[in-house]
Write an enzyme that holds these catalytic residues in place. Structure first.
Site, PDB file in Angstrom:
ATOM      1  N   ASN A 145      -0.762   6.767  15.333  1.00 20.47           N
ATOM      2  CA  ASN A 145      -1.284   6.781  16.679  1.00 20.47           C
ATOM      3  C   ASN A 145      -1.821   8.039  16.954  1.00 20.47           C
ATOM      4  O   ASN A 145      -1.355   8.970  16.539  1.00 20.47           O
ATOM      5  CB  ASN A 145      -0.065   6.171  17.695  1.00 20.47           C
ATOM      6  CG  ASN A 145       0.957   7.229  17.815  1.00 20.47           C
ATOM      7  OD1 ASN A 145       0.890   8.166  18.378  1.00 20.47           O
ATOM      8  ND2 ASN A 145       2.067   6.922  16.815  1.00 20.47           N
ATOM      9  N   CYS A 162      -2.962  -1.562  11.145  1.00 21.10           N
ATOM     10  CA  CYS A 162      -3.310  -2.434  10.187  1.00 21.10           C
ATOM     11  C   CYS A 162      -2.687  -3.595  10.096  1.00 21.10           C
ATOM     12  O   CYS A 162      -3.266  -4.558   9.430  1.00 21.10           O
ATOM     13  CB  CYS A 162      -3.071  -1.567   8.812  1.00 21.10           C
ATOM     14  SG  CYS A 162      -1.262  -1.331   8.585  1.00 21.10           S
ATOM     15  N   CYS A 200     -12.031  22.863  24.969  1.00 24.57           N
ATOM     16  CA  CYS A 200     -10.707  22.322  24.574  1.00 24.57           C
ATOM     17  C   CYS A 200      -9.513  22.734  24.961  1.00 24.57           C
ATOM     18  O   CYS A 200      -9.373  24.183  24.992  1.00 24.57           O
ATOM     19  CB  CYS A 200     -10.567  22.518  22.863  1.00 24.57           C
ATOM     20  SG  CYS A 200      -8.992  21.901  22.123  1.00 24.57           S
ATOM     21  N   ARG A 230       0.790  -1.321  -0.105  1.00 27.79           N
ATOM     22  CA  ARG A 230      -0.202  -0.037   0.138  1.00 27.79           C
ATOM     23  C   ARG A 230       1.073   1.286  -0.282  1.00 27.79           C
ATOM     24  O   ARG A 230       0.203   2.365  -0.175  1.00 27.79           O
ATOM     25  CB  ARG A 230      -0.837   0.226   1.160  1.00 27.79           C
ATOM     26  CG  ARG A 230      -0.225   0.100   2.249  1.00 27.79           C
ATOM     27  CD  ARG A 230      -1.039  -0.179   3.719  1.00 27.79           C
ATOM     28  NE  ARG A 230      -0.190  -0.116   4.946  1.00 27.79           N
ATOM     29  CZ  ARG A 230       0.576  -1.297   5.465  1.00 27.79           C
ATOM     30  NH1 ARG A 230       0.671  -2.324   4.406  1.00 27.79           N
ATOM     31  NH2 ARG A 230       1.329  -0.883   6.322  1.00 27.79           N
ATOM     32  N   CYS A 279     -10.498  18.863  19.112  1.00 29.43           N
ATOM     33  CA  CYS A 279     -11.867  19.076  19.060  1.00 29.43           C
ATOM     34  C   CYS A 279     -12.699  17.661  18.875  1.00 29.43           C
ATOM     35  O   CYS A 279     -13.690  17.480  19.400  1.00 29.43           O
ATOM     36  CB  CYS A 279     -12.310  20.237  18.718  1.00 29.43           C
ATOM     37  SG  CYS A 279     -11.855  21.696  19.165  1.00 29.43           S
ATOM     38  N   CYS A 291      -7.314  24.712  21.781  1.00 30.40           N
ATOM     39  CA  CYS A 291      -7.932  25.742  20.832  1.00 30.40           C
ATOM     40  C   CYS A 291      -9.067  26.556  21.497  1.00 30.40           C
ATOM     41  O   CYS A 291      -9.778  27.493  21.063  1.00 30.40           O
ATOM     42  CB  CYS A 291      -8.115  25.443  19.555  1.00 30.40           C
ATOM     43  SG  CYS A 291      -9.922  24.233  19.446  1.00 30.40           S
ATOM     44  N   LYS A 324      12.207   5.403   5.790  1.00 30.38           N
ATOM     45  CA  LYS A 324      11.531   5.974   4.780  1.00 30.38           C
ATOM     46  C   LYS A 324      11.536   7.187   4.293  1.00 30.38           C
ATOM     47  O   LYS A 324      11.432   7.748   3.365  1.00 30.38           O
ATOM     48  CB  LYS A 324       9.863   5.654   5.426  1.00 30.38           C
ATOM     49  CG  LYS A 324       9.425   4.321   5.475  1.00 30.38           C
ATOM     50  CD  LYS A 324       8.092   4.289   6.457  1.00 30.38           C
ATOM     51  CE  LYS A 324       7.759   2.715   6.318  1.00 30.38           C
ATOM     52  NZ  LYS A 324       6.241   2.757   7.075  1.00 30.38           N
TER      53      LYS A 324
END
Length: 254
Positions: free
Chosen positions: A130, A189, A250, A72, A175, A253, A85
């Site tokens: 994550n 996955c 929040c 993928r 939020c 913000c 990577k």
């Protein structure tokens, strides 16, 4: 900024689009995008954004390429297995377009390291796997006043949301998910499985939304769609859109 004849030829299919045009293509060439996470989402998103003519990239990923990624993560080949990577992605970009300005970080992004990587960029695309990392990135984006495009995928579903929590009345990623996810544990996955093409759909849609955000106020491609979360369904192909309201409580913000 002006485009050379070679660049005009390369991006001719963009320039003839009234919704982008020459002004839009010049604007894209002047943008700086940070792609955090170069996996199933980051790979196709990066490819399409490089193809779109974004001028500068910051690539962030501390992982190495594994054979299981190739199902993928389209930017890598078998020759990249065992290599970082971020380094492998930069090599692909150099082969694809040597005019691109690319910097990389192969360390793990944290709340402490994120400000140096994010400050001054025009857009962050987060495709990490994550919640702790995602929330650290989101909190930094709010603090540095940088818009965030957050994308996730699993099994047969993708999510792409645009957040600008630094703007009055606009929500941030925190939020959306709240504070309970400030932890490393999450589904992967490897445990749940993922259709490779689903990651491609999510990543390419994220790239399209990124272009939309970067061209806001420059072209007629549309509005950034802040606070909109698009859910892509691969089982019964379709998409629905939710509005993420700003949480007055929040801690970042609100």
């Amino acid at each position: 900024m002006t485009l050379s004849p070679a660049r005009l030829d390369r991006f001719a299919r963009h320039i003839v689009l009234p919704e982008i045009g020459g002004a839009g293509q010049v604007a894209l060439a002047d943008k700086h995008v940070a792609v955090i996470g170069l996996g199933g989402i980051g790979s196709p998103a990066l490819q399409y954004l490089a193809g779109a003519g974004i001028g500068k990239f910051t690539l962030v990923d501390d992982d190495v390429v594994d054979a299981s990624n190739l199902q993928r993560q389209t930017i890598f080949t078998a020759r990249d297995i065992g290599h970082g990577k971020a380094t492998s992605a930069r090599r692909w970009m150099a082969n694809f377009d040597d005019a691109l300005n690319v910097t990389l970080s192969d360390g793990r992004i944290t709340a402490d390291t994120a400000p140096d990587l994010i400050a001054g960029v025009d857009l962050v695309i987060d495709g990490t796997d994550n919640f702790a990392t995602r929330l650290a990135v989101s909190d930094t984006c709010v603090a540095e006043r940088v818009p965030l495009l957050s994308a996730a995928v699993g099994r047969f579903q993708g999510q792409v949301g645009a957040f600008a929590g630094h703007l009055a009345g606009q929500s941030c990623y925190r939020c959306f998910v709240g504070d309970a996810f400030d932890a490393e544990d999450c589904d992967t996955c490897a445990e749940d499985g993922m259709l490779g093409a689903m990651a491609g759909w999510t990543g390419s849609f994220a790239a399209m939304q990124a272009v939309r955000i970067l061209l806001a106020g420059v072209s007629r491609f549309g509005q950034p769609m802040w606070g909109k979360l698009h859910i892509l369904d691969g089982m019964q192909p379709g998409m629905r859109t939710l509005t993420i309201a700003k949480d007055p409580a929040c801690k970042r913000c609100g």
